[in-house]
Enzyme design. Sequence first.
Site, PDB file in Angstrom:
ATOM      1  N   TYR A 131      -7.333  -0.160   0.330  1.00  0.00           N
ATOM      2  CA  TYR A 131      -7.290   0.783  -0.803  1.00  0.00           C
ATOM      3  C   TYR A 131      -8.098   0.312  -2.007  1.00  0.00           C
ATOM      4  O   TYR A 131      -8.114   0.955  -3.048  1.00  0.00           O
ATOM      5  CB  TYR A 131      -5.838   1.070  -1.210  1.00  0.00           C
ATOM      6  CG  TYR A 131      -4.986  -0.146  -1.483  1.00  0.00           C
ATOM      7  CD1 TYR A 131      -5.019  -0.779  -2.719  1.00  0.00           C
ATOM      8  CD2 TYR A 131      -4.133  -0.645  -0.509  1.00  0.00           C
ATOM      9  CE1 TYR A 131      -4.234  -1.889  -2.966  1.00  0.00           C
ATOM     10  CE2 TYR A 131      -3.353  -1.752  -0.743  1.00  0.00           C
ATOM     11  CZ  TYR A 131      -3.404  -2.369  -1.974  1.00  0.00           C
ATOM     12  OH  TYR A 131      -2.625  -3.474  -2.211  1.00  0.00           O
ATOM     13  N   ARG A 218       4.632   7.306  -2.947  1.00  0.00           N
ATOM     14  CA  ARG A 218       4.375   7.082  -4.380  1.00  0.00           C
ATOM     15  C   ARG A 218       2.952   7.477  -4.748  1.00  0.00           C
ATOM     16  O   ARG A 218       2.668   7.850  -5.866  1.00  0.00           O
ATOM     17  CB  ARG A 218       4.545   5.589  -4.752  1.00  0.00           C
ATOM     18  CG  ARG A 218       5.901   5.011  -4.520  1.00  0.00           C
ATOM     19  CD  ARG A 218       6.050   3.671  -5.236  1.00  0.00           C
ATOM     20  NE  ARG A 218       5.066   2.664  -4.858  1.00  0.00           N
ATOM     21  CZ  ARG A 218       5.157   1.863  -3.795  1.00  0.00           C
ATOM     22  NH1 ARG A 218       6.213   1.967  -2.995  1.00  0.00           N
ATOM     23  NH2 ARG A 218       4.243   0.960  -3.517  1.00  0.00           N
ATOM     24  N   HIS A 242       2.755   3.128   4.318  1.00  0.00           N
ATOM     25  CA  HIS A 242       3.902   2.299   3.915  1.00  0.00           C
ATOM     26  C   HIS A 242       5.121   3.208   3.779  1.00  0.00           C
ATOM     27  O   HIS A 242       5.026   4.263   3.153  1.00  0.00           O
ATOM     28  CB  HIS A 242       3.645   1.671   2.537  1.00  0.00           C
ATOM     29  CG  HIS A 242       2.598   0.604   2.518  1.00  0.00           C
ATOM     30  ND1 HIS A 242       1.521   0.629   1.676  1.00  0.00           N
ATOM     31  CD2 HIS A 242       2.486  -0.546   3.223  1.00  0.00           C
ATOM     32  CE1 HIS A 242       0.782  -0.461   1.864  1.00  0.00           C
ATOM     33  NE2 HIS A 242       1.331  -1.191   2.799  1.00  0.00           N
ATOM     34  N   HIS A 279       6.772  -1.121   7.716  1.00  0.00           N
ATOM     35  CA  HIS A 279       8.039  -1.607   7.143  1.00  0.00           C
ATOM     36  C   HIS A 279       9.230  -0.791   7.662  1.00  0.00           C
ATOM     37  O   HIS A 279       9.984  -1.269   8.465  1.00  0.00           O
ATOM     38  CB  HIS A 279       8.038  -1.634   5.604  1.00  0.00           C
ATOM     39  CG  HIS A 279       6.954  -2.465   5.016  1.00  0.00           C
ATOM     40  ND1 HIS A 279       6.806  -3.799   5.323  1.00  0.00           N
ATOM     41  CD2 HIS A 279       5.934  -2.159   4.161  1.00  0.00           C
ATOM     42  CE1 HIS A 279       5.753  -4.287   4.674  1.00  0.00           C
ATOM     43  NE2 HIS A 279       5.207  -3.306   3.974  1.00  0.00           N
ATOM     44  N   ASP A 330       0.623  -8.429   6.944  1.00  0.00           N
ATOM     45  CA  ASP A 330       0.698  -7.759   5.650  1.00  0.00           C
ATOM     46  C   ASP A 330       0.142  -8.598   4.499  1.00  0.00           C
ATOM     47  O   ASP A 330      -1.050  -8.638   4.271  1.00  0.00           O
ATOM     48  CB  ASP A 330       2.160  -7.340   5.396  1.00  0.00           C
ATOM     49  CG  ASP A 330       2.306  -6.409   4.200  1.00  0.00           C
ATOM     50  OD1 ASP A 330       1.284  -6.018   3.615  1.00  0.00           O
ATOM     51  OD2 ASP A 330       3.449  -6.057   3.851  1.00  0.00           O
TER      52      ASP A 330
HETATM   53 ZN    ZN Z   1       1.141  -3.392   3.114  1.00  0.00          ZN
END
Ligand code: ZN
Length: 452
Positions: A131, A218, A242, A279, A330
């Site tokens: 990102y 988010r 995520h 996750h 991660d």
């Molecule tokens: Zn991550």
Amino acid sequence: MPLTRWLAEYAWLPERAEPTPDVLIEAEDGRITAVTPLVGAGTPPAGVEVLPDATRLPGLTLPGLANAHSHAFHRALRGRTHGGRGDFWSWRDLMYAVAARLDPDSYLALARAAYAEMALAGITCVGEFHYLHHGPDGRPYDDPNAMSAALVEAAAHAGIRLTLLDACYLTATVDGAPLAGPQRRFGDGDALRWAERVAAFQPENGHTRVGAAIHSVRAVPAEQLATVANLADRAGVPLHLHLSEQPAENDACRAVHGVTPTRLLAEHGVLGRHTTAVHATHPTSADVALLGESGTGVCLCPTTERDLADGIGPARRLAEAGSPLSLGSDSHAVVDLFEEARAVELDERLRTRRRGHFTAAELVTAATVTGHAALGWGDAGRLAVGDRADLVTVRLDSARTAGVPPVGAFFAATAADVTHVVVDGRTLVTDGRHLTVDVPTELRHAIAEVTS
Ligand SMILES: [Zn+2]
């Protein structure tokens, strides 16, 4: 590439509950062409004399390991975030400080070193959840995909395959607060402009695939989730996101949308067999059912979840509901898929105070074939004819592994026990050393560049 032959002391073959002794593996042009157990085939196990051209692989040989969730630049944070108490959100502030320092050159150097560390750990394919798209003030570079190109080059230098999961990241909070400060470089404005930029990036080589990502609920407004999902669907590429790493994300999503993040994603067509939720630490029972029924994969990252005090995800319940499990390092607090794999079992033990939730073969599957599939490489992760010739050999004579039966290697070995790595038929690591990258030196230099 000519025919290459290896003679594995033990090899973990598909659908087997434990390793098979004395296996001859042959490959040509990067693909496995034959897998032959010699015991019982009329050939003596001391076949090395009759197979002088075969490279002997003492120890246990596994298929290539897939690291399904990586943020390469987080490697610079290892060991730097443990002062004070801190939580996920204070860790994130430190992560943003490193993000603010990177440009395409320093990103290339850091990612190359991080990926080479992965190669040493037996990781033959990485999913980079990317990102960090634009300049520090949010303005695109002259080449709007310069940072993506740096990652592709980094993986090529390190010798491992890459699935570049280009993440759509538009807002700072579930209720749509604009990106601010270091987050500005993550954003493309809206999902259509994100899609345009991603569509323009088509690296032409055999080691890269481009996939899509939704950073989280988010970061992508609900009404734009389908744009990202549709692009991934039309292109037939993996979609990662995520999901519910923190209870605060669930609370914010309920407050704004009246539903959990999983339900929101389901309502906008995001879940499915080509989607991987990373996750899924705090799903409700209904969320677990939604994920499983849709065939959505779940990528567990136990060493990061432990490092950030996220909690323990319901791995067994997710698997039983129908979600294929994969593994990711991660934040790279640890780069060791053996540790990630056994943590899936050991964390369940801590929570339930019972043992025996996952078999060794299930953990191997998560670390290999399921991870590759989650990254869009359906032809990798098995020692089987036709698959990519990825071989990872773990020594069984180190202080950690001596006396351990081969079936128990995943409960004893660490990344430091990986001696030999082959990717697409090419040898990348021998005697525990990367053939082209001085990994500790490059890590030290690249990290000093962005932290000093
Ligand atoms: Zn991550």
